[in-house]
Motif scaffolding. Structure first.
Motif, mmCIF file in Angstrom:
data_model
loop_
_atom_site.group_PDB
_atom_site.id
_atom_site.type_symbol
_atom_site.label_atom_id
_atom_site.label_comp_id
_atom_site.label_asym_id
_atom_site.label_seq_id
_atom_site.Cartn_x
_atom_site.Cartn_y
_atom_site.Cartn_z
ATOM 1 N N ASP A 148 0.829 -1.210 0.000
ATOM 2 C CA ASP A 148 0.000 0.000 0.000
ATOM 3 C C ASP A 148 0.861 1.256 0.000
ATOM 4 O OD1 ASP A 148 -2.217 -1.628 0.023
ATOM 5 O OD2 ASP A 148 -2.583 -1.420 2.177
ATOM 6 N N SER A 149 1.958 1.224 0.748
ATOM 7 C CA SER A 149 2.868 2.366 0.775
ATOM 8 C C SER A 149 3.536 2.559 -0.580
ATOM 9 C CB SER A 149 3.931 2.172 1.861
ATOM 10 O OG SER A 149 3.342 2.039 3.133
ATOM 11 N N TYR A 150 3.872 1.444 -1.214
ATOM 12 C CA TYR A 150 4.482 1.499 -2.545
ATOM 13 C C TYR A 150 3.535 2.173 -3.535
ATOM 14 C CZ TYR A 150 6.932 -0.188 -6.744
ATOM 15 O OH TYR A 150 7.600 -0.275 -7.942
ATOM 16 N N THR A 151 2.268 1.833 -3.435
ATOM 17 C CA THR A 151 1.275 2.426 -4.330
ATOM 18 C C THR A 151 1.084 3.909 -4.019
ATOM 19 O OG1 THR A 151 0.120 0.304 -4.520
ATOM 20 C CG2 THR A 151 -1.113 2.293 -5.110
ATOM 21 N N ARG A 152 0.984 4.243 -2.720
ATOM 22 C CA ARG A 152 0.752 5.643 -2.334
ATOM 23 C C ARG A 152 1.867 6.568 -2.781
ATOM 24 N NH1 ARG A 152 -1.861 3.504 2.315
ATOM 25 N NH2 ARG A 152 0.106 3.271 3.421
ATOM 26 N N CYS A 153 3.115 6.087 -2.719
ATOM 27 C CA CYS A 153 4.243 6.965 -3.045
ATOM 28 C C CYS A 153 4.523 7.033 -4.548
ATOM 29 C CB CYS A 153 5.495 6.531 -2.291
ATOM 30 S SG CYS A 153 6.312 5.059 -2.956
ATOM 31 N N GLY A 154 3.807 6.233 -5.325
ATOM 32 C CA GLY A 154 4.011 6.236 -6.767
ATOM 33 C C GLY A 154 4.942 5.160 -7.266
ATOM 34 N N GLY A 155 5.558 4.393 -6.336
ATOM 35 C CA GLY A 155 6.441 3.303 -6.716
ATOM 36 C C GLY A 155 7.579 3.740 -7.613
ATOM 37 N N HIS A 156 8.101 2.811 -8.366
ATOM 38 C CA HIS A 156 9.213 3.126 -9.260
ATOM 39 C C HIS A 156 8.764 3.910 -10.489
ATOM 40 C CE1 HIS A 156 11.213 0.002 -6.796
ATOM 41 N NE2 HIS A 156 12.310 0.660 -7.106
ATOM 42 N N VAL A 157 7.478 3.900 -10.765
ATOM 43 C CA VAL A 157 6.977 4.735 -11.859
ATOM 44 C C VAL A 157 7.246 6.202 -11.555
ATOM 45 C CG1 VAL A 157 4.925 5.459 -13.130
ATOM 46 C CG2 VAL A 157 5.210 3.055 -12.490
ATOM 47 N N GLY A 158 7.058 6.577 -10.294
ATOM 48 C CA GLY A 158 7.235 7.968 -9.903
ATOM 49 C C GLY A 158 8.680 8.428 -9.857
ATOM 50 N N ILE A 159 9.620 7.484 -9.850
ATOM 51 C CA ILE A 159 11.048 7.855 -9.782
ATOM 52 C C ILE A 159 11.812 7.273 -10.968
ATOM 53 C CG2 ILE A 159 11.019 8.016 -7.254
ATOM 54 C CD1 ILE A 159 12.491 5.221 -7.306
ATOM 55 N N ARG A 160 11.104 7.047 -12.060
ATOM 56 C CA ARG A 160 11.659 6.277 -13.175
ATOM 57 C C ARG A 160 12.904 6.890 -13.804
ATOM 58 N NH1 ARG A 160 6.688 8.218 -14.431
ATOM 59 N NH2 ARG A 160 6.486 9.797 -16.074
ATOM 60 N N SER A 161 13.122 8.202 -13.628
ATOM 61 C CA SER A 161 14.289 8.837 -14.249
ATOM 62 C C SER A 161 15.371 9.194 -13.237
ATOM 63 C CB SER A 161 13.862 10.103 -15.002
ATOM 64 O OG SER A 161 13.274 11.043 -14.113
ATOM 65 N N GLU A 162 15.232 8.731 -11.987
ATOM 66 C CA GLU A 162 16.187 9.067 -10.934
ATOM 67 C C GLU A 162 17.373 8.111 -10.955
ATOM 68 O OE1 GLU A 162 16.120 11.585 -8.904
ATOM 69 O OE2 GLU A 162 14.101 12.370 -9.223
ATOM 70 N N LEU A 163 18.590 8.675 -10.999
ATOM 71 C CA LEU A 163 19.787 7.833 -10.984
ATOM 72 C C LEU A 163 19.944 7.106 -9.658
ATOM 73 C CD1 LEU A 163 22.673 9.784 -12.796
ATOM 74 C CD2 LEU A 163 21.850 7.489 -13.314
ATOM 75 N N VAL A 164 19.748 7.804 -8.554
ATOM 76 C CA VAL A 164 19.886 7.194 -7.226
ATOM 77 C C VAL A 164 18.488 6.771 -6.783
ATOM 78 C CG1 VAL A 164 20.866 7.461 -4.917
ATOM 79 C CG2 VAL A 164 21.823 8.757 -6.821
ATOM 80 N N ASP A 165 18.049 5.632 -7.291
ATOM 81 C CA ASP A 165 16.658 5.227 -7.144
ATOM 82 C C ASP A 165 16.282 4.894 -5.706
ATOM 83 O OD1 ASP A 165 17.012 1.961 -7.054
ATOM 84 O OD2 ASP A 165 18.450 2.923 -8.377
ATOM 85 N N ASP A 166 17.215 4.346 -4.926
ATOM 86 C CA ASP A 166 16.879 3.967 -3.554
ATOM 87 C C ASP A 166 16.544 5.189 -2.701
ATOM 88 O OD1 ASP A 166 19.502 4.844 -3.621
ATOM 89 O OD2 ASP A 166 20.364 3.030 -2.744
ATOM 90 N N MET A 167 17.375 6.220 -2.778
ATOM 91 C CA MET A 167 17.111 7.449 -2.033
ATOM 92 C C MET A 167 15.837 8.129 -2.533
ATOM 93 S SD MET A 167 19.413 8.021 0.352
ATOM 94 C CE MET A 167 19.533 9.803 0.577
ATOM 95 N N ALA A 168 15.626 8.108 -3.828
ATOM 96 C CA ALA A 168 14.428 8.733 -4.394
ATOM 97 C C ALA A 168 13.166 8.032 -3.906
ATOM 98 C CB ALA A 168 14.499 8.712 -5.913
#
Length: 353
Positions: free
Chosen positions: A189-209
């Motif tokens: 549910d948290s993954y969905t609320r925050c937008g998941g990896h779709v929401g950070i798809r262009s971020e190089l440092v994906d874990d921090m994003a």
């Protein structure tokens, strides 16, 4: 994470059996995928169930074939789709894994991590206590080559020096966050609320994003000690160390050149300049100045030893802190250079800007 027994089924999901999805994005991981899967499958799972999804991210080696050969019914291998425009590789792989996963909790693991037998049970205890959000931590790091030994333990060092760790959990401010992409346990549910990896798809440092996105969505983030439950070797030679950190350092600072410059000056003054002054003062017979400079050197070594001890690193590495900082400065400058027009970053056969 705690080292308690496995979670009773009733404690995590109101009487139903907890279900965990272990998600492993893998690109050219033929040397890692089998021992990684073996360590996951050997974990105790009394009172709960789990599945393991491996996404073969268009590997150029036998990653997918080796993962499929495990023969365990809990392991499912997915073929990664072609990387769309606007996406970075790992985020795209993780998004596909999350879409296919069935678990209430999603554990994103890197293929170079190895779990101890009680790792998953301990993680679920922490997750059940937190109930939502993200649980992450820095695995115990194995190093082999000299640049690995000088650079990789600086992850713990930077956290110790710059981040009030209680604020990662207690503050809603997304600036107080740290994460390690090798171990990211997040509620669906948290993954969905925050937008998941779709929401950070262009971020190089994906874990921090992703960790920042979880905080901004109002869910908790916990940075826990997992060194007793996990071990990994992130890099295997100097080139991998250089390219990995080169890709992440400047982007991890928000591509703010003044912040990077300030940090490099401060690090130079605190950990490199004292040794230089000690050598200079000793050669010129300035005993008092040499003594004060040596005191500053020993303080730096002491701080490094505290951080190394928390990550179970070798005792003698702390005396090399000036060399570590010099190497870090060189990589950081190269990381800034990679952000300039016409430059970029190379990682696992892909070019990033």
């Amino acid at each position: 994470m705690q080292t308690n027994p496995p979670i009773p089924a009733s404690s995590a999901n109101q009487g139903t059996t907890p279900y965990l999805s272990v998600l492993i994005p893998a690109r050219d991981e033929a040397n890692n995928i089998v021992p990684c899967l073996s360590s996951v499958l050997a974990c105790s799972s009394e009172g709960w169930d789990f599945e393991v999804l491996v996404l073969d991210d268009r590997s150029n080696d036998q990653t997918g074939e080796l993962a499929s050969a495990t023969g365990d019914h809990r392991v499912h291998v997915l073929a990664g789709r072609e990387l769309p425009q606007g996406w970075l590789g790992k985020s795209h792989a993780c998004a596909q894994l999350a879409q296919a996963a069935k678990g209430q909790w999603l554990l994103f693991l890197d293929a170079d991590i190895r779990l101890r037998p009680k790792a998953l049970a301990a993680a679920l205890i922490t997750a059940a206590d937190q109930q939502s959000g993200l649980v992450t931590g820095f695995p115990c790091q194995q190093t082999g080559t000299w640049l690995e030994k000088l650079i990789v333990p600086l992850m713990n060092f930077s956290i110790l020096c710059h981040l009030p760790i209680p604020l990662v959990r207690d503050s809603l401010d997304s600036r107080f966050v740290a994460a390690h992409g090798g171990f990211m346990l997040i509620h669906r549910d948290s993954y969905t609320r925050c937008g998941g990896h779709v929401g950070i798809r262009s971020e190089l440092v994906d874990d921090m994003a992703l960790a920042r996105a979880v905080k901004r969505s109002g869910d908790p983030v916990s940075l826990v000690n997992i060194v007793d439950h996990t071990v990994m070797r992130m890099y295997h030679n100097a080139g991998e160390v250089w390219n990995g950190y080169r890709k992440n350092i400047y982007d991890g600072l928000g591509r703010r050149p003044l912040l990077l410059l300030s940090l490099l000056i401060i690090y130079s003054m605190l950990y490199v300049l004292p040794l230089t002054l000690f050598i200079s003062a000793s050669l010129t017979g300035q005993g008092t100045a040499a003594a004060w400079a040596m005191f500053a050197v020993l303080v730096g070594i002491g701080i490094k030893r505290i951080s190394d001890a928390s990550g179970k690193q070798e005792v003698w590495l702390c005396v090399l802190i000036p060399a570590s900082i010099i190497c870090l400065i060189a990589i950081a400058i190269s990381s800034w250079w990679g952000s300039l027009p016409g430059q970029g970053y190379e990682w696992k056969g892909r070019h990033y800007r």
